[in-house]
Every structure is written in C-alpha cells, then in structure tokens.
Motif scaffolding. Structure first.
Motif, PDB file in Angstrom:
ATOM      1  N   ASP A   9       0.864  -1.182   0.000  1.00  0.00           N
ATOM      2  CA  ASP A   9       0.000   0.000   0.000  1.00  0.00           C
ATOM      3  C   ASP A   9       0.904   1.236   0.000  1.00  0.00           C
ATOM      4  O   ASP A   9       1.507   1.581   1.012  1.00  0.00           O
ATOM      5  CB  ASP A   9      -0.890  -0.019   1.237  1.00  0.00           C
ATOM      6  CG  ASP A   9      -1.926   1.104   1.223  1.00  0.00           C
ATOM      7  OD1 ASP A   9      -1.633   2.161   0.632  1.00  0.00           O
ATOM      8  OD2 ASP A   9      -3.005   0.912   1.793  1.00  0.00           O
ATOM      9  N   LYS A  10       0.973   1.937  -1.131  1.00  0.00           N
ATOM     10  CA  LYS A  10       1.892   3.067  -1.274  1.00  0.00           C
ATOM     11  C   LYS A  10       1.537   4.213  -0.336  1.00  0.00           C
ATOM     12  O   LYS A  10       2.422   4.854   0.239  1.00  0.00           O
ATOM     13  CB  LYS A  10       1.904   3.540  -2.724  1.00  0.00           C
ATOM     14  CG  LYS A  10       2.484   2.522  -3.698  1.00  0.00           C
ATOM     15  CD  LYS A  10       2.526   3.070  -5.113  1.00  0.00           C
ATOM     16  CE  LYS A  10       3.138   2.035  -6.061  1.00  0.00           C
ATOM     17  NZ  LYS A  10       3.208   2.544  -7.452  1.00  0.00           N
ATOM     18  N   ASN A  11       0.264   4.487  -0.174  1.00  0.00           N
ATOM     19  CA  ASN A  11      -0.150   5.579   0.714  1.00  0.00           C
ATOM     20  C   ASN A  11       0.238   5.289   2.157  1.00  0.00           C
ATOM     21  O   ASN A  11       0.669   6.183   2.898  1.00  0.00           O
ATOM     22  CB  ASN A  11      -1.659   5.801   0.612  1.00  0.00           C
ATOM     23  CG  ASN A  11      -2.064   6.429  -0.710  1.00  0.00           C
ATOM     24  OD1 ASN A  11      -1.281   7.155  -1.318  1.00  0.00           O
ATOM     25  ND2 ASN A  11      -3.277   6.140  -1.157  1.00  0.00           N
ATOM     26  N   TYR A  12       0.102   4.025   2.558  1.00  0.00           N
ATOM     27  CA  TYR A  12       0.469   3.632   3.916  1.00  0.00           C
ATOM     28  C   TYR A  12       1.972   3.822   4.127  1.00  0.00           C
ATOM     29  O   TYR A  12       2.399   4.391   5.137  1.00  0.00           O
ATOM     30  CB  TYR A  12       0.084   2.172   4.161  1.00  0.00           C
ATOM     31  CG  TYR A  12       0.539   1.629   5.498  1.00  0.00           C
ATOM     32  CD1 TYR A  12      -0.240   1.801   6.645  1.00  0.00           C
ATOM     33  CD2 TYR A  12       1.763   0.963   5.636  1.00  0.00           C
ATOM     34  CE1 TYR A  12       0.171   1.327   7.871  1.00  0.00           C
ATOM     35  CE2 TYR A  12       2.181   0.482   6.859  1.00  0.00           C
ATOM     36  CZ  TYR A  12       1.388   0.657   7.974  1.00  0.00           C
ATOM     37  OH  TYR A  12       1.807   0.191   9.184  1.00  0.00           O
ATOM     38  N   LEU A  14       3.992   5.767   2.496  1.00  0.00           N
ATOM     39  CA  LEU A  14       4.335   7.189   2.438  1.00  0.00           C
ATOM     40  C   LEU A  14       4.047   7.868   3.777  1.00  0.00           C
ATOM     41  O   LEU A  14       4.867   8.638   4.293  1.00  0.00           O
ATOM     42  CB  LEU A  14       3.526   7.860   1.325  1.00  0.00           C
ATOM     43  CG  LEU A  14       4.004   9.225   0.829  1.00  0.00           C
ATOM     44  CD1 LEU A  14       5.376   9.100   0.192  1.00  0.00           C
ATOM     45  CD2 LEU A  14       3.014   9.792  -0.180  1.00  0.00           C
ATOM     46  N   THR A  15       2.906   7.554   4.368  1.00  0.00           N
ATOM     47  CA  THR A  15       2.524   8.152   5.643  1.00  0.00           C
ATOM     48  C   THR A  15       3.406   7.653   6.776  1.00  0.00           C
ATOM     49  O   THR A  15       3.876   8.446   7.611  1.00  0.00           O
ATOM     50  CB  THR A  15       1.050   7.826   5.966  1.00  0.00           C
ATOM     51  OG1 THR A  15       0.222   8.320   4.915  1.00  0.00           O
ATOM     52  CG2 THR A  15       0.639   8.452   7.289  1.00  0.00           C
TER      53      THR A  15
END
Length: 243
Positions: A9-12, A14-15
C-alpha cells in the motif's frame, strides 16, 4: 501495509515513513550552512521516498526502511548538488586550509595546531576560527572530486550508464574506505572523539558540545577542521582516487 490484492500500500508506506524523511533531513541540515532550508531537504526526501516506494520489491531481500533511507538521502544530496549549496569561495578557502595543513605536516612532522595553521595562513586565531565556521558543511567528497580530466567526464556519470554499475561500491573497492579509517585514526584525539560522536553515535552538534564541554559553534569549527585534515591526508596518501 498491503492492499486487498496483496500489493504494498503506497499511501500507507508514504505516511508511515514521513517522519523518517524529516529525521534524515534535520540530521543532514546540522552539517550545512544556514542558507539551506530544511523544508527543501524534506521536499526532496519525500520525492526520494516516493521513488523508493515505486521501486521497492520484497524480493530484493532488504527491509523497506533500509532501501528507503538510501533513496531519501540520495534525493537530498542531489538537491544540494543541483543548488550548489556551498559557495565556491568557501570551498576555495577550505582548500587553502588543506594546503596549509599539508605544508605544515611536511615541515613540522606533526598535525599542526590551530595557532600554527592561523600563522601559516597569515590570519589571527579568531579570523582562522571564523573561516572554519563559514566552512560548515565542508564534505569529505564532492561530486567534482570524481572529475576525470582526461575525457572531461565525471566518474559517477560514467559508471551510472551501466545499470549494474555501483559507483559507491567501485569507490570502496579502490581502497578508499581503508584510507579514510587510517586518516580518522591519525586525527588529533579531540577531533577523533568528535567524529565518533557525530558519525557513529549520531549526535547533533549541540549534543556533542554538551559532551565535550564546548559551544555548538566550537564543535562546528572542530568538525570543519577535522574534515579538512582528512581531505589533506587523503590527497597525500597512497590511495590513488581523485578525492
């Protein structure tokens, strides 16, 4: 950290690793002149993090954070190099210090003191120390150090053409790593301790000042001087690189 399809999960990622970018940015900022904005480093680092996320594959066998740190630092250094963050005049001044160190070392047979270096440069001690302060961010290696005068090409650019080439690995295999360790071991004791606290213990300048009982400004001076000593030593060593 995976999507419903079992992919990262790229958003995960990144965060979760945004704080890592900030930590690396502030650590790098501590070595640089005031003109460098930490926000610029963070922005470049986030681009590096996104690049790491897009390139990372679990099959690489490395933990994601280990892989990401390399990409983040690389992006920050690329940003610094592109903006020429250390003025040429300051590099020239530090080069004069390195030349004076080499001359005094050969003439006196020992690592020159600050007073001896100030005298060689025809400066007062306060003026010499101010010169060291202005050299905050002086590095052991610069991109220009890889310049190949014969074909007007840079070492890094040449090896980057081959995707399997690893300029850092090539540099280390040249004997440079061992030469650096010998040069650090030859530093005056105070500067050797400082380098250990900074690069091995990961302390910032303020923390090192507290340990050594000196001001943060004084730590900055000693760090610039230590790096100049290392560059001076490496230029005169048996290592045949361009540093």
């Amino acid at each position: 950290m995976y999507t419903i399809n079992g992919k990262s999960d790229k958003n995960y990622l990144l965060t979760q690793h945004a704080t890592l970018v900030k930590r690396l940015a502030y650590h790098l900022k501590a070595r640089l002149p005031p003109s460098v904005e930490v926000d610029d480093l963070v922005q470049a680092g986030m681009i590096g993090l996104l690049d790491a996320i897009n390139r990372y594959e679990e099959s690489h066998g490395a933990q994601f954070e280990t892989f990401a740190v390399q990409r983040i630092r690389g992006a920050m250094l690329d940003e610094l190099r592109s903006t020429d963050w250390l003025p040429r005049s300051i590099r020239q001044n530090m080069r004069k210090i390195e030349v004076a160190m080499t001359a005094l070392q050969q003439r006196l047979g020992h690592e020159p003191s600050e007073s001896e270096l100030a005298g060689e440069l025809k400066l007062s001690l306060p003026d010499y120390q101010a010169l060291l302060n202005s050299g905050a961010g002086h590095q052991l290696l610069y991109y220009e150090d890889f310049h190949d005068a014969e074909d007007n090409e840079h070492f890094l650019d040449h090896h980057a053409r081959n995707e399997s080439g690893d300029p850092l690995k090539i540099l280390l295999e040249s004997g440079f790593s061992g030469a650096v360790m010998q040069a650090i071991d030859a530093l005056p004791e105070r500067e050797k301790i400082l380098m250990g606290l900074y690069y091995e213990e990961d302390m910032n300048l303020k923390e090192i000042g507290a340990v050594m009982g000196v001001s943060e400004s004084r730590v900055c001076q000693l760090h610039s001087q230590a790096v100049a000593r290392l560059r001076s030593t490496l230029r005169g060593s048996a290592w045949t690189g361009e540093a």
